[in-house]
Design an enzyme around this catalytic site. Sequence first.
Site, PDB file in Angstrom:
ATOM      1  N   THR A 129      22.363  27.196 -27.736  1.00 36.98           N
ATOM      2  CA  THR A 129      22.708  25.822 -27.330  1.00 36.98           C
ATOM      3  C   THR A 129      23.994  25.330 -27.988  1.00 36.98           C
ATOM      4  O   THR A 129      24.332  25.761 -29.100  1.00 36.98           O
ATOM      5  CB  THR A 129      21.529  24.880 -27.711  1.00 36.98           C
ATOM      6  OG1 THR A 129      21.995  23.543 -27.773  1.00 36.98           O
ATOM      7  CG2 THR A 129      20.945  25.208 -29.076  1.00 36.98           C
ATOM      8  N   ASP A 130      24.637  24.380 -27.341  1.00 40.06           N
ATOM      9  CA  ASP A 130      25.831  23.754 -27.933  1.00 40.06           C
ATOM     10  C   ASP A 130      25.481  22.964 -29.187  1.00 40.06           C
ATOM     11  O   ASP A 130      26.355  22.618 -29.978  1.00 40.06           O
ATOM     12  CB  ASP A 130      26.555  22.851 -26.916  1.00 40.06           C
ATOM     13  CG  ASP A 130      25.701  21.736 -26.316  1.00 40.06           C
ATOM     14  OD1 ASP A 130      24.516  21.608 -26.684  1.00 40.06           O
ATOM     15  OD2 ASP A 130      26.235  20.977 -25.473  1.00 40.06           O
ATOM     16  N   GLU A 131      24.171  22.688 -29.371  1.00 43.63           N
ATOM     17  CA  GLU A 131      23.772  21.852 -30.508  1.00 43.63           C
ATOM     18  C   GLU A 131      23.989  22.555 -31.853  1.00 43.63           C
ATOM     19  O   GLU A 131      24.015  21.913 -32.893  1.00 43.63           O
ATOM     20  CB  GLU A 131      22.313  21.409 -30.347  1.00 43.63           C
ATOM     21  CG  GLU A 131      22.110  20.716 -29.017  1.00 43.63           C
ATOM     22  CD  GLU A 131      20.877  19.842 -28.909  1.00 43.63           C
ATOM     23  OE1 GLU A 131      20.334  19.433 -29.947  1.00 43.63           O
ATOM     24  OE2 GLU A 131      20.481  19.565 -27.771  1.00 43.63           O
ATOM     25  N   TYR A 136      15.758  21.243 -34.992  1.00 46.09           N
ATOM     26  CA  TYR A 136      15.914  22.079 -33.792  1.00 46.09           C
ATOM     27  C   TYR A 136      17.213  22.863 -33.861  1.00 46.09           C
ATOM     28  O   TYR A 136      17.226  24.090 -33.745  1.00 46.09           O
ATOM     29  CB  TYR A 136      15.887  21.213 -32.518  1.00 46.09           C
ATOM     30  CG  TYR A 136      16.366  21.935 -31.281  1.00 46.09           C
ATOM     31  CD1 TYR A 136      15.697  23.065 -30.806  1.00 46.09           C
ATOM     32  CD2 TYR A 136      17.499  21.509 -30.574  1.00 46.09           C
ATOM     33  CE1 TYR A 136      16.135  23.745 -29.672  1.00 46.09           C
ATOM     34  CE2 TYR A 136      17.944  22.183 -29.443  1.00 46.09           C
ATOM     35  CZ  TYR A 136      17.261  23.297 -28.998  1.00 46.09           C
ATOM     36  OH  TYR A 136      17.705  23.970 -27.875  1.00 46.09           O
ATOM     37  N   LYS A 167      17.817  26.948 -34.177  1.00 42.01           N
ATOM     38  CA  LYS A 167      18.544  27.743 -33.179  1.00 42.01           C
ATOM     39  C   LYS A 167      19.735  28.448 -33.827  1.00 42.01           C
ATOM     40  O   LYS A 167      20.026  29.607 -33.519  1.00 42.01           O
ATOM     41  CB  LYS A 167      19.029  26.848 -32.028  1.00 42.01           C
ATOM     42  CG  LYS A 167      17.937  26.326 -31.118  1.00 42.01           C
ATOM     43  CD  LYS A 167      17.171  27.405 -30.365  1.00 42.01           C
ATOM     44  CE  LYS A 167      17.995  28.082 -29.295  1.00 42.01           C
ATOM     45  NZ  LYS A 167      17.172  29.072 -28.521  1.00 42.01           N
TER      46      LYS A 167
HETATM   47  P1  NAD Z   1      11.304  24.701 -22.477  1.00 34.52           P
HETATM   48  O1  NAD Z   1      10.802  23.935 -23.644  1.00 34.52           O
HETATM   49  O2  NAD Z   1      11.218  24.122 -21.102  1.00 34.52           O
HETATM   50  O3  NAD Z   1      10.581  26.127 -22.416  1.00 34.52           O
HETATM   51  C1  NAD Z   1      10.351  26.917 -23.546  1.00 34.52           C
HETATM   52  C2  NAD Z   1       9.382  28.010 -23.128  1.00 34.52           C
HETATM   53  O4  NAD Z   1       9.149  28.853 -24.270  1.00 34.52           O
HETATM   54  C3  NAD Z   1       8.002  27.476 -22.706  1.00 34.52           C
HETATM   55  O5  NAD Z   1       7.582  28.137 -21.532  1.00 34.52           O
HETATM   56  C4  NAD Z   1       7.106  27.813 -23.881  1.00 34.52           C
HETATM   57  O6  NAD Z   1       5.757  28.034 -23.499  1.00 34.52           O
HETATM   58  C5  NAD Z   1       7.760  29.080 -24.399  1.00 34.52           C
HETATM   59  N1  NAD Z   1       7.474  29.340 -25.823  1.00 34.52           N
HETATM   60  C6  NAD Z   1       7.569  28.468 -26.860  1.00 34.52           C
HETATM   61  N2  NAD Z   1       7.209  29.064 -28.007  1.00 34.52           N
HETATM   62  C7  NAD Z   1       6.903  30.354 -27.685  1.00 34.52           C
HETATM   63  C8  NAD Z   1       6.487  31.469 -28.444  1.00 34.52           C
HETATM   64  N3  NAD Z   1       6.281  31.386 -29.770  1.00 34.52           N
HETATM   65  N4  NAD Z   1       6.257  32.634 -27.808  1.00 34.52           N
HETATM   66  C9  NAD Z   1       6.438  32.738 -26.459  1.00 34.52           C
HETATM   67  N5  NAD Z   1       6.824  31.711 -25.696  1.00 34.52           N
HETATM   68  C10 NAD Z   1       7.062  30.534 -26.304  1.00 34.52           C
HETATM   69  O7  NAD Z   1      12.813  25.072 -22.833  1.00 34.52           O
HETATM   70  P2  NAD Z   1      14.120  25.195 -21.940  1.00 34.52           P
HETATM   71  O8  NAD Z   1      14.731  23.862 -21.829  1.00 34.52           O
HETATM   72  O9  NAD Z   1      13.814  25.987 -20.744  1.00 34.52           O
HETATM   73  O10 NAD Z   1      15.038  26.046 -22.922  1.00 34.52           O
HETATM   74  C11 NAD Z   1      15.019  27.471 -22.885  1.00 34.52           C
HETATM   75  C12 NAD Z   1      15.999  28.008 -23.901  1.00 34.52           C
HETATM   76  O11 NAD Z   1      17.301  27.516 -23.622  1.00 34.52           O
HETATM   77  C13 NAD Z   1      15.689  27.584 -25.337  1.00 34.52           C
HETATM   78  O12 NAD Z   1      15.935  28.673 -26.179  1.00 34.52           O
HETATM   79  C14 NAD Z   1      16.659  26.460 -25.603  1.00 34.52           C
HETATM   80  O13 NAD Z   1      16.992  26.395 -26.973  1.00 34.52           O
HETATM   81  C15 NAD Z   1      17.842  26.886 -24.770  1.00 34.52           C
HETATM   82  N6  NAD Z   1      18.699  25.804 -24.257  1.00 34.52           N
HETATM   83  C16 NAD Z   1      18.151  24.743 -23.617  1.00 34.52           C
HETATM   84  C17 NAD Z   1      18.984  23.756 -23.098  1.00 34.52           C
HETATM   85  C18 NAD Z   1      18.427  22.578 -22.334  1.00 34.52           C
HETATM   86  O14 NAD Z   1      19.175  21.664 -22.010  1.00 34.52           O
HETATM   87  N7  NAD Z   1      17.156  22.552 -21.991  1.00 34.52           N
HETATM   88  C19 NAD Z   1      20.370  23.851 -23.273  1.00 34.52           C
HETATM   89  C20 NAD Z   1      20.895  24.967 -23.941  1.00 34.52           C
HETATM   90  C21 NAD Z   1      20.035  25.935 -24.428  1.00 34.52           C
HETATM   91  P1  TYD Z   2      17.449  15.200 -24.744  1.00 29.04           P
HETATM   92  O1  TYD Z   2      17.148  15.394 -23.302  1.00 29.04           O
HETATM   93  O2  TYD Z   2      16.322  15.066 -25.708  1.00 29.04           O
HETATM   94  O3  TYD Z   2      18.428  16.378 -25.158  1.00 29.04           O
HETATM   95  P2  TYD Z   2      19.243  16.616 -26.556  1.00 29.04           P
HETATM   96  O4  TYD Z   2      18.870  15.575 -27.539  1.00 29.04           O
HETATM   97  O5  TYD Z   2      18.785  17.966 -26.973  1.00 29.04           O
HETATM   98  O6  TYD Z   2      20.678  16.548 -26.163  1.00 29.04           O
HETATM   99  O7  TYD Z   2      18.362  13.907 -24.890  1.00 29.04           O
HETATM  100  C1  TYD Z   2      19.580  13.785 -24.200  1.00 29.04           C
HETATM  101  C2  TYD Z   2      20.280  12.546 -24.710  1.00 29.04           C
HETATM  102  O8  TYD Z   2      19.507  11.399 -24.348  1.00 29.04           O
HETATM  103  C3  TYD Z   2      20.397  12.519 -26.216  1.00 29.04           C
HETATM  104  O9  TYD Z   2      21.632  11.901 -26.578  1.00 29.04           O
HETATM  105  C4  TYD Z   2      19.242  11.633 -26.649  1.00 29.04           C
HETATM  106  C5  TYD Z   2      19.091  10.670 -25.501  1.00 29.04           C
HETATM  107  N1  TYD Z   2      17.711  10.197 -25.253  1.00 29.04           N
HETATM  108  C6  TYD Z   2      17.472   8.820 -25.054  1.00 29.04           C
HETATM  109  O10 TYD Z   2      18.379   7.999 -25.105  1.00 29.04           O
HETATM  110  N2  TYD Z   2      16.187   8.433 -24.825  1.00 29.04           N
HETATM  111  C7  TYD Z   2      15.151   9.309 -24.761  1.00 29.04           C
HETATM  112  O11 TYD Z   2      13.998   8.862 -24.550  1.00 29.04           O
HETATM  113  C8  TYD Z   2      15.410  10.702 -24.938  1.00 29.04           C
HETATM  114  C9  TYD Z   2      14.300  11.706 -24.882  1.00 29.04           C
HETATM  115  C10 TYD Z   2      16.707  11.099 -25.174  1.00 29.04           C
END
Ligand code: NAD
Ligand code: TYD
Length: 335
Positions: A126-128, A150, A154
């Site tokens: 992630t960019d985070e 988090y 990561k």
């Molecule tokens: P999500 O929370 O929707 O899904 C995570 C999945 O991992 C779930 O299906 C969960 O059951 C599974 N999981 C959790 N712990 C586990 C374990 N110990 N063993 C096996 N499975 C497990 O997440 P997402 O948003 O789909 O993100 C997927 C990946 O992409 C993550 O690694 C996240 O850090 C990364 N990512 C997410 C975003 C975003 O905006 N959502 C952006 C950049 C990177």
């Molecule tokens: P989120 O979807 O939790 O992603 P991340 O924090 O990993 O970027 O949140 C996106 C943005 O929205 C972040 O700046 C936090 C903000 N946010 C709110 O303002 N209200 C909310 O209830 C949530 C969950 C997030």
Amino acid sequence: MRNLLVTGGAGFIGSNFVRYLLDKYPDYRVVVYDKLTYAGNLDNLLDIQDDPRYTFVRGDICDVARVEAVVQEYDIDAIVNFAAETHVDRSLMQPGSFIQTDVYGTYVLLEAARKFGLERVHQVSTDEVYGQVLEGASLETDPLITRSPYSASKAAGDLMCLAYFTSFGVPVTITRGSNNIGPYQYPEKAVPLFITNAIDDIPLPLYGDGRQMRDYQYVLDHCEGIDVVLHQGVPGEIYNLGTSVETENIVMARLILDLLGKPHSLIQHVTDRPGHDRRYSLNCDKIAALGWRSRHSFEEALEKTVRWYVDNEWWWRKIKTGEYWEYYRRQYEGR
Ligand code: NAD
Ligand code: TYD
């Protein structure tokens, strides 16, 4: 690479990626390995459940014996790791599970790859991990100055991947994606939370002044970028994946309300998230050199996303029940 293990494949991005892979590569076999935490959901994979090229195995990436057994049984060539605890707010409540899955779990997958000589481990990051970037844009070589449990977990996972490449020659690649939006995102993340609340005329809890900025990209664009790196990326390398356009949360919230024909008065400013990163921004020149760029603008991505949630109430209404509202109360009450 024919037999892929997609860990976390029942989550938001993982399930979109599995569907994308099966569409694009008719000769691939995909094994989804997922613990099915609160965020994992087999409904996300319902439309492919009868595809003979797809298998689901329930398991934890921290379970060494089970990971090794699955790698052997399905003759796995490569792992794409989506499995993680992913929600910053939950990492502030319960950091332990983040360290367990995002750090230790990544190590278990790397060990399996080393032991069985896999062709690739692709780590979805992630960019985070760069921390907040108040000006300019992060390069893959920038230091990791994380601020939440988090992002720290990561970052540790990423560093372990690089350590396994350097120390043991495990062929890893890493992508660092910006915020994804699209179908099947668990409705505790800002965009699907705001959309589903707005549909039901429930206030949209906007943290602080709402001027924080995120680069929101369409999930299938991100999946395409991961595919490019999986097949063309250089082992040991990191690639940023984003649109390089940042949007303020308040702008995102207003646009959702406009798309749904709801009043802006539904926006409710609430106490900010502790340590809230103000802005992320990615420089994506490195992946552009491999021919990838994000296809959807923010507006297009948001419109498609809103439409999907409007058309798929069957999916999210089941989630927004008992346990979900307990979390919601803990998270938002008195804020
Ligand atoms: P999500 O929370 O929707 O899904 C995570 C999945 O991992 C779930 O299906 C969960 O059951 C599974 N999981 C959790 N712990 C586990 C374990 N110990 N063993 C096996 N499975 C497990 O997440 P997402 O948003 O789909 O993100 C997927 C990946 O992409 C993550 O690694 C996240 O850090 C990364 N990512 C997410 C975003 C975003 O905006 N959502 C952006 C950049 C990177
Ligand atoms: P989120 O979807 O939790 O992603 P991340 O924090 O990993 O970027 O949140 C996106 C943005 O929205 C972040 O700046 C936090 C903000 N946010 C709110 O303002 N209200 C909310 O209830 C949530 C969950 C997030």
